[in-house]
Design an enzyme around this catalytic site. Structure first.
Site, PDB file in Angstrom:
ATOM      1  N   HIS A  50       0.846  -1.193   0.000  1.00 28.17           N
ATOM      2  CA  HIS A  50       0.000   0.000   0.000  1.00 28.17           C
ATOM      3  C   HIS A  50       0.885   1.249   0.000  1.00 28.17           C
ATOM      4  O   HIS A  50       1.927   1.251   0.660  1.00 28.17           O
ATOM      5  CB  HIS A  50      -0.906  -0.007   1.240  1.00 28.17           C
ATOM      6  CG  HIS A  50      -2.046   0.954   1.151  1.00 28.17           C
ATOM      7  ND1 HIS A  50      -1.917   2.279   1.499  1.00 28.17           N
ATOM      8  CD2 HIS A  50      -3.331   0.793   0.752  1.00 28.17           C
ATOM      9  CE1 HIS A  50      -3.071   2.884   1.314  1.00 28.17           C
ATOM     10  NE2 HIS A  50      -3.953   2.018   0.859  1.00 28.17           N
ATOM     11  N   HIS A  95      12.185  -9.987   3.918  1.00 28.56           N
ATOM     12  CA  HIS A  95      12.354 -11.198   3.095  1.00 28.56           C
ATOM     13  C   HIS A  95      11.554 -11.193   1.790  1.00 28.56           C
ATOM     14  O   HIS A  95      11.383 -12.238   1.170  1.00 28.56           O
ATOM     15  CB  HIS A  95      11.980 -12.440   3.925  1.00 28.56           C
ATOM     16  CG  HIS A  95      12.826 -12.611   5.147  1.00 28.56           C
ATOM     17  ND1 HIS A  95      12.303 -12.609   6.418  1.00 28.56           N
ATOM     18  CD2 HIS A  95      14.169 -12.748   5.282  1.00 28.56           C
ATOM     19  CE1 HIS A  95      13.296 -12.764   7.295  1.00 28.56           C
ATOM     20  NE2 HIS A  95      14.439 -12.843   6.628  1.00 28.56           N
ATOM     21  N   MET A 100       9.082 -14.119   0.050  1.00 31.42           N
ATOM     22  CA  MET A 100       8.171 -14.335   1.180  1.00 31.42           C
ATOM     23  C   MET A 100       6.986 -13.388   1.060  1.00 31.42           C
ATOM     24  O   MET A 100       6.971 -12.286   1.621  1.00 31.42           O
ATOM     25  CB  MET A 100       8.894 -14.162   2.513  1.00 31.42           C
ATOM     26  CG  MET A 100       8.048 -14.593   3.703  1.00 31.42           C
ATOM     27  SD  MET A 100       9.026 -14.664   5.221  1.00 31.42           S
ATOM     28  CE  MET A 100       7.728 -15.115   6.397  1.00 31.42           C
TER      29      MET A 100
END
Length: 151
Positions: A50, A95, A100
């Protein structure tokens, strides 16, 4: 009481691989998602894509509130309740470049008015992250999707 779905943060003992488990989840509007760090060797975040958070391209539905768990130490948890129907993509701040990332689908495109589909790929997304999002179809068909590379 509203439903709680758990997403674990996991990693290999030496930290060569890290992932969300599941990394794809289908839930009803109003469900609370509990992110739990089950990786004994690493801290992780669950962070929504965002503009308000680190100036990233929006990858959650318009009108949905972005979240950032901040760093969770092993066995810490963070809850977020998702109400706006659509596709939510999130990542682990340290990560993301290891792929991830995860995707949560709230509601269903055929039932929820204004349901917003997945954001297109963007320049600010590492290729490994882009390739690591499960598809919406897979998530809706299976409710939970697990990363292929997880041991």
């Amino acid at each position: 009481a509203n439903q709680i779905e758990v997403v674990e943060m996991r990693g290999t003992s030496r930290g060569e691989a890290v992932w969300f488990y599941p990394n794809g989840l289908a839930i009803a509007s109003g469900t609370t998602v509990r992110f739990m760090n089950r990786d004994p060797n690493n801290s992780h975040t669950s962070t929504a894509y965002h503009p308000d958070l680190f100036n990233r391209q929006r990858r959650i539905p318009l009108g949905a509130t972005p979240w950032d768990s901040d760093f969770l130490m092993p066995d810490q948890q963070y809850d977020v309740t998702l109400t706006v129907p659509g596709v939510y993509d999130f990542y682990c701040l340290p990560h993301e470049h290891a792929g991830m990332v995860g995707r949560i689908v709230v509601g269903r495109p055929d039932k929820d008015k204004g349901w917003e589909g997945p954001a297109p790929s963007s320049d600010d997304l590492p290729e490994v992250a882009q390739m690591s999002f499960p598809t919406v179809e897979d998530i809706l068909a299976n409710q939970r999707v697990f990363p292929k590379e997880s041991p």
